[in-house]
Design an enzyme around this catalytic site. Structure first.
Site, short mmCIF file in Angstrom:
data_model
loop_
_atom_site.label_atom_id
_atom_site.label_comp_id
_atom_site.label_asym_id
_atom_site.label_seq_id
_atom_site.Cartn_x
_atom_site.Cartn_y
_atom_site.Cartn_z
N HIS A 196 0.84 -1.20 0.00
CA HIS A 196 0.00 0.00 0.00
C HIS A 196 0.88 1.26 0.00
CE1 HIS A 196 -3.03 2.83 1.60
NE2 HIS A 196 -3.92 1.95 1.19
N ASP A 201 2.45 -4.64 7.98
CA ASP A 201 1.25 -3.84 7.80
C ASP A 201 0.06 -4.79 8.03
OD1 ASP A 201 -0.98 -2.52 6.87
OD2 ASP A 201 -0.08 -1.93 4.95
N GLN A 251 -5.09 -5.05 6.82
CA GLN A 251 -6.08 -5.97 6.25
C GLN A 251 -6.06 -7.34 6.92
OE1 GLN A 251 -8.35 -4.91 4.39
NE2 GLN A 251 -7.50 -3.05 3.51
N LYS A 255 -11.01 -0.18 10.24
CA LYS A 255 -11.17 -1.36 9.39
C LYS A 255 -11.57 -2.59 10.21
CE LYS A 255 -7.64 0.11 6.04
NZ LYS A 255 -8.33 0.49 4.81
N CYS A 271 -4.48 1.97 -4.40
CA CYS A 271 -3.31 2.57 -3.76
C CYS A 271 -2.07 1.71 -3.87
CB CYS A 271 -3.56 2.90 -2.29
SG CYS A 271 -4.88 4.08 -2.06
C1 LIG Z 1 -2.85 -2.78 3.36
C2 LIG Z 1 -3.18 -1.40 3.87
N1 LIG Z 1 -2.25 -0.70 4.51
C3 LIG Z 1 -2.50 0.52 4.98
C4 LIG Z 1 -3.72 1.14 4.83
C5 LIG Z 1 -3.91 2.52 5.34
O1 LIG Z 1 -4.81 2.57 6.39
P1 LIG Z 1 -5.39 3.95 6.92
O2 LIG Z 1 -5.92 4.67 5.73
O3 LIG Z 1 -6.45 3.57 7.88
O4 LIG Z 1 -4.27 4.69 7.57
C6 LIG Z 1 -4.73 0.44 4.16
C7 LIG Z 1 -6.06 1.04 3.99
O5 LIG Z 1 -6.46 1.48 2.97
C8 LIG Z 1 -4.45 -0.85 3.67
O6 LIG Z 1 -5.38 -1.54 3.00
#
Ligand SMILES: Cc1ncc(COP(=O)(O)O)c(C=O)c1O
Lengths: 410, 150
Positions: A121, A198, A201, A224, A362
């Site tokens: 991401h 990370d 998910q 999430k 993203c």
């Molecule tokens: C794999 C992953 N990492 C990081 C994020 C970022 O999370 P947040 O937007 O809650 O900071 C997301 C969410 O879109 C994600 O799917």
């Protein structure tokens, strides 16, 4: 087996959906719906005295501070960590920026290597890219198999003694594959690297055990996993957190300071939490964890896996659908309709009462691996139903380019 | 003309046709071309539009890139409409197009096939797609005018 009909009664928005007011929500990887208990926890903070924490002179603040600290302990227990290893941030993105700026920037030397994946991401990659350019470290990518699957052999081959940081998502938000994270941690440690995971998910959908897996950092977001927005968590091993400097300074994180600039910080984790936090969100997250634990993470995983299997099964009978991750076990289904841009498919589904995401999710650098710039992503949660899955398949059965255009210009 | 204005079936066919067989879909290597790279923040559309203006006239306009049906077809139609027109005529066409997107009364004689998008303004989330080409064309005209003033 989860009782989905009962579960849906716990979510005010789903009660409305059952009356036909709202559509089918298949964008759970972006954020989840919230159960009544979470909403109540947030509301109670506001309606029963929205006081600040750690102002022990009066009872209400004392009580809220206790609840706040109890929430930290609950998060710790949920992921098998110690409460002193739990830092509240504003989201997974903030957590990963804190690792990059607070940890990586201090330890990386020129020609050190950050090992990561092309499917990561932006919230993971961009902070790493910046820290690489600041420190002279390099980013290397573990080659993915065609189609985006992870290959443990490729990871082993990509590790070497200049690798100082391994940064990977336990579950990819684009393809939904689960990485063998404990094995990856062991291998990272064998070359002296630190592994930051990370979990945005994964934590909401699988059992998490940072101690059993022996990972060094874990970032995830409250919103999430049924909790409020504006709150994230950074787990770090105590020894690593102790060695890190906070990025933000201010009230709440210092033990004392004087006019000459002599500053003594509080200990971990408080030194990282300057300023008034999202108190109501922390209290809401606590209720969210209660809810998840009430169902059981294994039951949640099983339910989502079954829904995903049903969706894959249905979609694979349609010749005009290209599926990118049929074999991924989690509730993320990534596909395209031949000859129709992903965005038009998503708008068409919206016109038919189904909410999905389209785009590159993203993960812009993944394009070269799955050979398509954009995809449609339906991401499931345990409160989705087989009937909702079947509805998606029905709508997609008859989708045409002309029908997509028709809903746009009607 | 009346058919165009009112028949949704014809609107659909126009858009399908321009999406599947876009006009002026190519880029130029000629350094005297103006260039506008439009990457929409909704992260799908990524189009480059190029234009050559000579003596106040658009002698060429073309585009390429990745886009949804609406962005691709609208850009194809607008390049077709403005190609060979004077800069002032092109500005008038684009102004009419924006008027139509705003759901205000417009001149179908000026907009021709672009009338296929007359209702797109009702879908707030598609307006960016429908105006990406218009924005690029205007941007390049303004750049040229700004340059010529100096
Ligand atoms: C794999 C992953 N990492 C990081 C994020 C970022 O999370 P947040 O937007 O809650 O900071 C997301 C969410 O879109 C994600 O799917």
């Amino acid at each position: 087996m989860l009782d989905t009909a009962r579960i849906r009664q716990d979510f005010p928005v789903l009660r409305k959906t059952d009356c036909g007011e709202l559509g089918i929500y298949f964008d759970n990887a972006a954020t989840t719906y919230k159960p009544q208990t979470v909403i109540d926890a947030v509301m109670a903070y506001y309606t029963e005295g929205s006081v600040n924490i750690h102002r022990g002179e009066y009872d209400r603040s004392f009580a809220i501070s206790e609840a706040y600290d109890a929430a930290r302990a609950k998060v710790a227990r949920f992921i098998h960590a110690d409460p002193h290893e739990i830092i509240f941030t504003s989201g997974a993105t903030a957590s990963m920026n804190l690792i990059a700026m607070g940890y990586a920037e201090a330890v990386l030397q020129p020609d050190d290597v950050i090992l990561t994946l092309e499917s990561e991401h932006a919230s993971s990659l961009l902070p790493l890219m910046r820290v690489a350019s600041k420190t002279g470290a390099r980013i290397e990518y573990i080659p993915l198999l065609d189609g985006g699957r992870f290959d443990l052999e490729a990871y082993k081959n990509a590790l070497h003694d200049r690798v100082k940081l391994v940064a990977v998502a336990h579950v990819s938000n684009v393809l939904g594959y689960i990485l063998p994270i404990a094995e990856m941690a062991r291998l990272a440690h064998s070359v002296g690297a630190v592994i930051c995971v990370d979990g945005a998910q994964s934590v909401p959908h699988l059992k998490t055990d940072v101690t059993g897996w022996d990972i060094d950092f874990l970032s995830f977001s409250s919103h999430k996993m049924l909790g409020p927005t504006g709150l994230g968590i950074l787990y770090g091993k105590k020894a690593l957190l102790d060695q890190m400097d906070p990025v933000l300074l201010g009230g709440g994180s210092n033990a004392r300071f004087d006019r000459t600039g002599q500053l003594v910080l509080k200990g971990t984790p408080y030194k990282f939490e300057s300023g008034t936090p999202a108190i109501e969100a922390v209290l809401g997250l606590s209720a969210a964890i209660d809810y998840l634990e009430g169902l059981g993470m294994d039951a949640i995983y099983e339910a989502e896996h079954a829904l995903k299997a049903r969706m894959v099964q249905g979609l694979s009978t349609l010749d005009h659908i290209v599926l990118y991750n049929a074999d991924a076990p989690t509730g993320i289904v990534t596909f395209n309709v031949k000859g129709i841009p992903a965005q038009d498919v998503a708008f068409y589904l919206n016109a038919n009462g189904i909410m999905v995401r389209s785009g590159n999710h993203c993960a812009k650098v993944l394009v070269d691996v799955i050979h398509t710039p954009d995809t449609v992503r339906a991401s499931l949660a345990f409160y989705n139903t087989p009937a909702e899955v079947d509805r998606l398949i029905d709508v997609l059965r008859s989708v045409t380019l002309e029908a997509c255009i028709a809903v746009t210009i009607a | 003309m009346n058919d165009y204005l009112n028949d949704p079936r014809i609107h659909r066919e126009i858009i399908m046709d321009h999406y599947q067989h876009p006009h002026n879909r190519r880029l130029s290597e000629d350094p005297s071309y103006l260039k506008a790279h439009m990457a929409s923040e909704s992260c799908i559309d990524d189009l480059t539009v190029m234009m050559k203006i000579e003596n106040g006239k658009i002698v060429d306009v073309c585009f390429d890139g990745v886009g949804c049906t609406v962005s691709t077809a609208s850009t194809s139609i607008l390049t077709t409409l403005t190609l060979g027109k004077s800069v002032d005529e092109a500005k008038a066409i684009i102004a009419q197009y924006y008027t139509m997107i705003d759901l205000k009364p417009f001149d179908g004689e000026v907009l021709q096939e672009a009338v296929a998008f007359q209702n797109v303004g009702k879908q707030a989330n598609r307006i960016n797609c429908a105006t990406i080409g218009a924005k690029a064309i205007l941007q390049m005209i303004h750049e040229k005018e700004h340059h010529d003033e100096k």
